[in-house]
Design a protein around this motif. Structure first.
Motif, PDB file in Angstrom:
ATOM      1  N   GLU A  50       0.837  -1.195   0.000  1.00  0.00           N
ATOM      2  CA  GLU A  50       0.000   0.000   0.000  1.00  0.00           C
ATOM      3  C   GLU A  50       0.875   1.249   0.000  1.00  0.00           C
ATOM      4  OE1 GLU A  50      -2.759  -0.169   3.195  1.00  0.00           O
ATOM      5  OE2 GLU A  50      -3.649  -2.072   2.564  1.00  0.00           O
ATOM      6  N   GLY A  51       0.326   2.334  -0.493  1.00  0.00           N
ATOM      7  CA  GLY A  51       1.048   3.603  -0.529  1.00  0.00           C
ATOM      8  C   GLY A  51       0.849   4.308  -1.850  1.00  0.00           C
ATOM      9  N   GLU A  52       1.287   5.547  -1.908  1.00  0.00           N
ATOM     10  CA  GLU A  52       1.133   6.350  -3.124  1.00  0.00           C
ATOM     11  C   GLU A  52       2.347   6.172  -4.014  1.00  0.00           C
ATOM     12  OE1 GLU A  52       0.310  11.001  -4.508  1.00  0.00           O
ATOM     13  OE2 GLU A  52       0.273  10.448  -2.378  1.00  0.00           O
ATOM     14  N   PHE A  53       2.146   5.533  -5.150  1.00  0.00           N
ATOM     15  CA  PHE A  53       3.224   5.281  -6.103  1.00  0.00           C
ATOM     16  C   PHE A  53       3.518   6.559  -6.885  1.00  0.00           C
ATOM     17  CE2 PHE A  53       5.458   3.252  -9.628  1.00  0.00           C
ATOM     18  CZ  PHE A  53       6.116   2.194  -9.008  1.00  0.00           C
ATOM     19  N   LEU A  54       4.769   6.702  -7.305  1.00  0.00           N
ATOM     20  CA  LEU A  54       5.184   7.865  -8.087  1.00  0.00           C
ATOM     21  C   LEU A  54       4.288   8.064  -9.307  1.00  0.00           C
ATOM     22  CD1 LEU A  54       7.506  10.012  -8.761  1.00  0.00           C
ATOM     23  CD2 LEU A  54       8.441   8.206 -10.232  1.00  0.00           C
ATOM     24  N   ASN A  55       3.937   9.305  -9.573  1.00  0.00           N
ATOM     25  CA  ASN A  55       3.230   9.633 -10.819  1.00  0.00           C
ATOM     26  C   ASN A  55       4.257   9.592 -11.953  1.00  0.00           C
ATOM     27  OD1 ASN A  55       1.823  10.709 -12.985  1.00  0.00           O
ATOM     28  ND2 ASN A  55       0.766  12.235 -11.738  1.00  0.00           N
ATOM     29  N   TYR A  56       4.498   8.383 -12.447  1.00  0.00           N
ATOM     30  CA  TYR A  56       5.616   8.162 -13.363  1.00  0.00           C
ATOM     31  C   TYR A  56       5.431   8.861 -14.714  1.00  0.00           C
ATOM     32  CZ  TYR A  56       2.481   4.482 -15.111  1.00  0.00           C
ATOM     33  OH  TYR A  56       1.405   3.787 -15.592  1.00  0.00           O
ATOM     34  N   LYS A  57       4.200   9.090 -15.112  1.00  0.00           N
ATOM     35  CA  LYS A  57       3.986   9.760 -16.398  1.00  0.00           C
ATOM     36  C   LYS A  57       4.466  11.206 -16.345  1.00  0.00           C
ATOM     37  CE  LYS A  57       0.297   6.702 -17.876  1.00  0.00           C
ATOM     38  NZ  LYS A  57      -1.107   6.548 -18.318  1.00  0.00           N
ATOM     39  N   ASN A  58       4.367  11.826 -15.174  1.00  0.00           N
ATOM     40  CA  ASN A  58       4.873  13.195 -15.023  1.00  0.00           C
ATOM     41  C   ASN A  58       6.393  13.232 -14.930  1.00  0.00           C
ATOM     42  OD1 ASN A  58       2.368  14.345 -15.125  1.00  0.00           O
ATOM     43  ND2 ASN A  58       2.142  14.594 -12.907  1.00  0.00           N
ATOM     44  N   ALA A  59       7.011  12.071 -14.666  1.00  0.00           N
ATOM     45  CA  ALA A  59       8.469  12.014 -14.543  1.00  0.00           C
ATOM     46  C   ALA A  59       9.160  11.926 -15.907  1.00  0.00           C
ATOM     47  CB  ALA A  59       8.882  10.817 -13.690  1.00  0.00           C
ATOM     48  N   LEU A  60       8.404  11.665 -16.956  1.00  0.00           N
ATOM     49  CA  LEU A  60       9.009  11.548 -18.287  1.00  0.00           C
ATOM     50  C   LEU A  60       9.427  12.921 -18.800  1.00  0.00           C
ATOM     51  CD1 LEU A  60       6.549   8.982 -19.903  1.00  0.00           C
ATOM     52  CD2 LEU A  60       8.720   8.529 -18.751  1.00  0.00           C
TER      53      LEU A  60
END
Length: 368
Positions: free
Chosen positions: A237-247
């Motif tokens: 559980e937890g908030e995963f990185l907003n990976y699309k914004n990391a591109l």
């Protein structure tokens, strides 16, 4: 209770289920393997309170019941027994294992002390072949965090939307995304995070075959099932990185890189790098070539790779291990390398599509 089983089949089943058995535990029963008998079938279960693995194999038996054997000892015995049938019989806490002229007597553990393992499946599931799932795991799990500072990043995110599955691994310095089309679109988006350690064990169990794997996610766990093997693990559980914004959002230029040639250069440079003598690998691009250098307290190395490079000169530095992990897991002979500036990340993609994306952050280089 008693049963007879082929030694090789039994040994393989034990090896599979034992991947979820703890080597050492404050609860001795967790160092054991649960053996469950039903007519014609033996189920072997390993459990570490987070992940459970159950392997079902054929056995000659009419009995029903359960008992627990010390996993390490049982596995070692099976490796040394002669080929052919193994006969196992229990009487109270004593277990007798016979093969040929070899006879072992072990003290088992009561199955009533074994913690329950919930292999229950929810109504929603999706499927893919073993080869594809194994590829998706291997091309992302190398990027999961090894630090518990943010536990959710020690696992891979499974994100389902429409007819696509994305598996994502991230550790703050690199990002790996693997995409694949689903056989049947999902009605609504969903996501869950599977522990990296569980995925590594799953990748070792899966084969490069077209045999189907069915995945049953639920609120707090996920079940993977294929042929005679079922694996259940808690999700993180937890908030995963907003990976699309990391591109990267800035314009990047693209180079075609031969993976083997790049890895050969990188392997040679890594000979001078150790945990104690860690220095960045510098990549200098200019006039149709990439010069690779590294300077450590024990020496220096310089190498070169010819590329179709026509941009302004660029020098960028990376952790050598991050580069090695990324290039080794491409599974390609050539990749597209995308760069922008000395402080922007490197992005690797396959030549023909975007089924995977590896992103690596550079290190800030000192000016000599």
């Amino acid at each position: 209770m008693k049963f007879t089983c082929d030694r090789a089949v039994l040994a393989q089943g034990v090896a599979t289920a034992s991947r979820a058995v703890l080597g050492r535990s404050s609860l001795p029963v967790l160092e054991g393997l649960l053996l469950s008998l039903s007519p014609g079938c033996l189920q072997l279960t390993g459990y570490d309170m987070e992940t459970g693995i159950r392997c079902s194999i054929p056995a000659q038996t009419k009995d029903t019941g359960e008992f627990v054997l010390p996993c390490s000892t049982f596995s070692d015995i099976l490796k040394k027994l002669p080929e052919g049938e193994v006969f196992v019989e229990t009487e109270g806490d004593e277990v007798t294992i016979t093969a040929g002229y070899s006879v072992f007597n072990l003290i088992g553990i009561g199955a009533e002390n074994y913690p329950p393992v919930n292999f229950q499946k929810e109504s929603f599931c999706f499927s893919m072949d073993q080869k594809t799932l194994r590829s998706m795991i291997l091309q992302t799990v190398f990027s999961v965090s090894q630090s518990d500072s943010k536990p959710v990043h020690t696992g891979c995110l499974f994100h389902l939307e429409d007819d696509e599955l994305e598996v994502v691994g991230v550790d703050g310095y690199r990002l790996a995304i693997r995409r694949e089309k689903l056989q049947v679109p999902v009605e609504q988006p969903m996501q869950f995070v599977v522990p990296g350690r569980t995925l590594l064990e799953l990748s070792r169990i899966l084969t490069d075959s077209d045999t189907e794997v069915t995945i049953w996610p639920s609120k707090r766990s996920v079940v993977f099932e294929s042929e005679n093997i079922v694996i259940v693990t808690r999700t993180i559980e937890g908030e995963f990185l907003n990976y699309k914004n990391a591109l990267p959002k800035i314009p990047m230029f693209t180079l075609t890189v031969n993976v083997k040639e790049f890895l050969d250069c990188l392997d040679r440079a890594s000979l001078l790098i150790s945990e104690k003598q860690r220095s960045p690998v510098r990549l200098f691009f200019q006039n149709g070539e990439m010069k690779l250098t590294c300077v450590t307290p024990i020496g220096s190395v310089s190498d070169k790779l010819m590329l179709d490079y026509n941009e302004p000169p660029l020098e960028i530095g990376f952790n050598n291990r991050f580069l090695l992990d990324a290039f080794k897991n491409t599974g390609e002979s050539e990749v597209r390398m995308q760069l922008a500036t000395s402080l922007a990340p490197m992005v690797l993609r396959p030549m023909e599509d975007d089924r995977f994306l590896f992103l690596i952050l550079p290190v800030r280089l000192r000016v000599d």
